[in-house]
Enzyme design. Structure first.
Site, PDB file in Angstrom:
ATOM      1  CG  ASN A  47      -0.352  -0.123   2.543  1.00  0.00           C
ATOM      2  OD1 ASN A  47       0.620  -0.840   2.745  1.00  0.00           O
ATOM      3  ND2 ASN A  47      -0.922   0.569   3.510  1.00  0.00           N
ATOM      4  CD  GLU A  49      -0.931   5.446   4.923  1.00  0.00           C
ATOM      5  OE1 GLU A  49      -1.613   4.644   5.562  1.00  0.00           O
ATOM      6  OE2 GLU A  49      -0.186   6.292   5.458  1.00  0.00           O
ATOM      7  CG  ASN A  50      -0.769  11.276  -2.200  1.00  0.00           C
ATOM      8  OD1 ASN A  50      -1.166  12.387  -1.871  1.00  0.00           O
ATOM      9  ND2 ASN A  50       0.008  11.074  -3.243  1.00  0.00           N
ATOM     10  CB  ALA A  51      -0.171  14.497   1.797  1.00  0.00           C
ATOM     11  CE1 TYR A  53      -4.187  10.306   5.055  1.00  0.00           C
ATOM     12  CE2 TYR A  53      -5.801  11.974   5.618  1.00  0.00           C
ATOM     13  CZ  TYR A  53      -4.658  11.253   5.926  1.00  0.00           C
ATOM     14  OH  TYR A  53      -4.007  11.490   7.093  1.00  0.00           O
ATOM     15  CB  CYS A  58      -5.212  -1.166  -1.748  1.00  0.00           C
ATOM     16  SG  CYS A  58      -6.567  -0.252  -0.969  1.00  0.00           S
ATOM     17  CD  GLU A  60      -5.436  -5.857  -1.643  1.00  0.00           C
ATOM     18  OE1 GLU A  60      -5.826  -6.461  -0.641  1.00  0.00           O
ATOM     19  OE2 GLU A  60      -5.188  -4.623  -1.638  1.00  0.00           O
ATOM     20  CB  CYS A  91     -10.780  -2.489   0.705  1.00  0.00           C
ATOM     21  SG  CYS A  91     -10.188  -1.835  -0.877  1.00  0.00           S
ATOM     22  CB  CYS A  94      -8.625  -4.469  -3.273  1.00  0.00           C
ATOM     23  SG  CYS A  94      -7.576  -3.003  -3.163  1.00  0.00           S
TER      24      CYS A  94
END
Length: 138
Positions: A47, A49-51, A53, A58, A60, A91, A94
């Site tokens: 995964n 993440e990015n500031a 969101y 993910c 997958e 999720c 995914c």
């Protein structure tokens, strides 16, 4: 699909290794995926993440992209690992992404953490009555 103990051990090791590549400065929640394709090759993803969101992704989709870039056409097993102790599954988004590259009744989804494999399902069990490419009649 029957997966040998050796293959399960390899999938687990690769999924846990993939967690090391996660970019999770906000949640700290590392997820790794080891995806087995129809040719028996393992592709990993983590995964990111990015500031902003919604711009993160993910594990997958990362693994699916790696599979496709390597020439894989179909996922036959996916081992998803998180930090534990709660069981992690793909999720909803995914699950749909996996559906695009799998036969739902045949794709094995395994949930794991650093302690080992905790649970097993098929994609059909996690995404019943799914919408897929065959619905579009192309």
């Amino acid at each position: 699909m029957e997966l040998s103990q050796d293959l399960l051990a390899r999938l687990l090791a690769e999924s846990l290794r993939a967690r090391d590549f996660a970019h999770v400065p906000y949640s700290g929640y590392r997820v790794g995926v080891a995806l087995l394709d129809e040719q028996g090759r393992i592709h990993i993803g983590a995964n990111m993440e990015n500031a902003s969101y919604p711009q993160g992704w993910c594990a997958e989709p990362s693994a699916l992209t790696a599979m496709r870039m390597a020439g894989g056409q179909r996922a036959v097993a996916a081992l998803v690992s998180g930090p534990g102790p709660e069981i992690i599954t793909p999720c909803g988004g995914c699950r749909q992404k996996l559906r695009e590259f799998a036969v739902p009744e045949e794709l094995v989804i395994l949930a794991a953490d650093p302690g080992g494999i905790r649970q097993r399902w098929t994609l059909a069990e996690l995404l019943p009555h799914s919408f897929g490419p065959s619905h579009l009649n192309f």
